[in-house]
Scaffold this motif. Structure first.
Motif, PDB file in Angstrom:
ATOM      1  N   ASN A   1       0.828  -1.202   0.000  1.00 43.31           N
ATOM      2  CA  ASN A   1       0.000   0.000   0.000  1.00 43.31           C
ATOM      3  C   ASN A   1       0.863   1.253   0.000  1.00 43.31           C
ATOM      4  O   ASN A   1       1.719   1.439   0.843  1.00 43.31           O
ATOM      5  N   LYS A   2       0.609   2.136  -0.983  1.00 37.54           N
ATOM      6  CA  LYS A   2       1.291   3.424  -1.045  1.00 37.54           C
ATOM      7  C   LYS A   2       0.354   4.471  -0.471  1.00 37.54           C
ATOM      8  O   LYS A   2      -0.837   4.242  -0.301  1.00 37.54           O
ATOM      9  N   ASN A   3       0.883   5.623  -0.179  1.00 40.55           N
ATOM     10  CA  ASN A   3       0.057   6.695   0.362  1.00 40.55           C
ATOM     11  C   ASN A   3      -1.068   7.046  -0.602  1.00 40.55           C
ATOM     12  O   ASN A   3      -0.863   7.070  -1.810  1.00 40.55           O
TER      13      ASN A   3
ATOM     14  N   VAL B   1      -5.595   4.875  -4.296  1.00 38.84           N
ATOM     15  CA  VAL B   1      -4.615   4.114  -3.521  1.00 38.84           C
ATOM     16  C   VAL B   1      -4.117   2.977  -4.404  1.00 38.84           C
ATOM     17  O   VAL B   1      -4.810   2.542  -5.321  1.00 38.84           O
TER      18      VAL B   1
ATOM     19  N   ARG C   1      -3.431   9.124  -2.956  1.00 39.35           N
ATOM     20  CA  ARG C   1      -3.149  10.271  -3.827  1.00 39.35           C
ATOM     21  C   ARG C   1      -4.453  11.018  -4.074  1.00 39.35           C
ATOM     22  O   ARG C   1      -5.376  10.486  -4.663  1.00 39.35           O
TER      23      ARG C   1
ATOM     24  N   SER D   1      -2.565  -0.955  -4.187  1.00 41.11           N
ATOM     25  CA  SER D   1      -2.335  -2.065  -3.275  1.00 41.11           C
ATOM     26  C   SER D   1      -2.744  -3.402  -3.896  1.00 41.11           C
ATOM     27  O   SER D   1      -3.733  -3.975  -3.465  1.00 41.11           O
TER      28      SER D   1
END
Length: 138
Positions: free
Chosen positions: A4-6, A29, A8, A31
């Motif tokens: 999981n990235k921050n 997101v 946006r 993920s």
């Protein structure tokens, strides 16, 4: 979720600024797929959110607004997997108009899932239609 990235957040400059009203136009997101959640888009045009008087034009303008948000995430209508429609004073004629306009932007071989909710009014006077969406891109 390890991948999981921050999230946006994107508020396209072509649309009105939603911040004073307590929301954002979209957030995505990853993920590992990119999942984009898009706030309800009305038929309001531009920074001043000008609304046409007729339902068909508002549907067309709302779809254009949805397209703008999708493009800001490098997505298209083909990435949309779920929509929710809010229609003021829903009737069979409005459903027919919606179906005609939807066929112009979605392939008949891949239509998103959908929920239609008839309502008595929306956030602003004169607003007749609103569509939100969830889009996914691998």
């Amino acid at each position: 979720m390890e991948n999981n990235k921050n999230p946006r957040l994107i508020n396209p400059t072509e649309l009105f600024n939603p911040s004073p009203y307590g929301f954002s136009h979209s957030i995505s997101v990853e993920s590992p797929s990119q999942i984009c959640f898009i706030s309800g888009q009305s038929g309001g045009v531009g920074e001043n959110h000008l609304l046409a008087d007729d339902f068909k034009t508002q549907v067309q303008d709302a779809l254009q607004n949805l397209k703008i948000v999708l493009q800001s995430h490098s997505m298209t209508f083909e990435n949309v997997v779920k929509i929710t429609l809010l229609i003021v004073d829903h009737d069979p004629e409005k459903l027919e108009i919606w179906a005609e306009e939807a066929k112009k932007v979605w392939s008949q071989s891949f239509l998103p899932t959908s929920t239609l909710i008839p309502v008595s009014q929306l956030a602003l006077p004169g607003m007749l239609f609103e569509i939100d969406a969830i889009a996914v891109k691998n």
